[in-house]
Design an enzyme around this catalytic site. Structure first.
Site, short mmCIF file in Angstrom:
data_model
loop_
_atom_site.label_atom_id
_atom_site.label_comp_id
_atom_site.label_asym_id
_atom_site.label_seq_id
_atom_site.Cartn_x
_atom_site.Cartn_y
_atom_site.Cartn_z
N ASP A 112 36.38 -43.89 -11.72
CA ASP A 112 35.52 -44.08 -10.56
C ASP A 112 35.98 -45.17 -9.61
OD1 ASP A 112 34.79 -46.25 -12.42
OD2 ASP A 112 33.17 -46.63 -11.00
N ASP A 166 38.29 -43.56 -17.96
CA ASP A 166 37.81 -44.91 -17.68
C ASP A 166 36.46 -45.08 -18.40
OD1 ASP A 166 37.49 -47.42 -16.22
OD2 ASP A 166 36.00 -46.33 -15.03
N ASP A 222 33.81 -48.33 -17.86
CA ASP A 222 32.75 -48.89 -17.01
C ASP A 222 32.61 -48.11 -15.71
OD1 ASP A 222 32.60 -50.74 -18.99
OD2 ASP A 222 33.32 -52.43 -17.82
#
Length: 280
Positions: free
Chosen positions: A224, A15, A17
């Site tokens: 996240d 991922d 961001d």
């Protein structure tokens, strides 16, 4: 005497961001030394993100990831560089900077039409990213104006800013399901798309790797947010990076490492946990 078994190939799916990129500043410099080490070891680092193709074309150059594939718009778009293209499977005329683009799921025009219909039918309150003034997108995301324009250039998903209650969100989610559409939650926006997700896009890319290389890789994934759950469940080794958001993230995985640090510092922590000894 038999030949020694060759070392496994690794693929790193990450991922962006809140993971490789800082949630607030989008800085990635803490991860720069490890990105270089992985590149020198021939281990592809593959972005798996809500970002658009337009955003990723520039970001890949900045990160030094131009030779690796990418998964954009939470699994709706896959970009294949030349070394990942198949002579007979990739006759797509869409060729941007040597990339072949695979669009999974629903077309963006269909998505936007259905969202307009559902909003009127259900009476729920939300705004699509494509409806928001540029200055508001900049304020919500912290992006520059040029980057915000690239974020609006969607191909297979539409971010929405939800402005109603949880009950209305449940009704909205059920109505989307009736249209074979899905809703996933990112760090700032909900994302509406076809019946795709990051995990299924990873499965597609791993199958392509096996078809081209004739061997199965060891896969490592880092993320996240709630929209990263399918990513983390699709890989052999998973890293749940400490989030800078309030959304619960529940991952069921036998090889899961949860970091103490957030953003690119947590990314480095996770990479070191799984690959530190391998690349010592």
């Amino acid at each position: 005497m038999t030949d020694a078994t060759p070392p496994p190939s690794y693929l790193v799916f990450t991922d962006l961001d809140g993971s490789l990129l800082d949630h607030h500043s989008y800085d990635w410099q803490p991860a720069a030394p490890w990105l270089m080490r992985l590149g020198e070891a021939g281990i592809p680092v593959i972005p798996v993100t809500s970002k658009t193709r337009s955003e990723l074309l520039e970001l890949r150059r900045e990160l030094g990831l131009e030779k690796t594939p990418f998964i954009g718009e939470n699994g709706a778009v896959i970009g294949l560089p030349p070394s990942w293209q198949h002579a007979t499977l990739d006759r797509d005329p869409d060729d941007i900077e040597g990339l072949r683009i695979k669009t999974l799921g629903a077309d963006i025009n269909f998505l936007r039409q259905r969202l307009e219909v559902l909003r009127e039918h259900l009476g729920c309150r939300f705004r699509c990213l494509s409806e928001m003034p540029l200055e508001e997108i900049v304020a919500e995301t912290g992006l520059s104006e040029p980057a915000a324009r690239r974020a609006v250039a969607r191909e297979g998903s539409e971010p929405i800013l939800w402005e109603d209650d949880a009950r209305a969100l449940d009704e909205f989610r059920a109505a989307l399901k009736d249209d074979a559409l899905t809703l996933t939650q990112g760090g700032r926006f909900h994302h509406v798309m076809g019946d795709v997700d990051k995990g299924r896009a990873i499965d597609w890319l791993v199958a392509r790797f096996v078809a081209l290389r004739g061997a199965s890789p060891v896969t490592l994934g880092l993320g996240d947010g709630p929209n990263d759950v399918s990513l983390l469940q699709a890989v052999d080794r998973a890293v749940l990076i400490r989030g800078c958001h309030s959304h619960p993230v529940e991952v069921s995985h036998p090889s899961l490492y949860s970091t103490r640090r957030a953003g690119p510092h947590g990314w480095v922590e996770g990479i070191e946990h799984w690959l530190g000894e391998t690349l010592a």
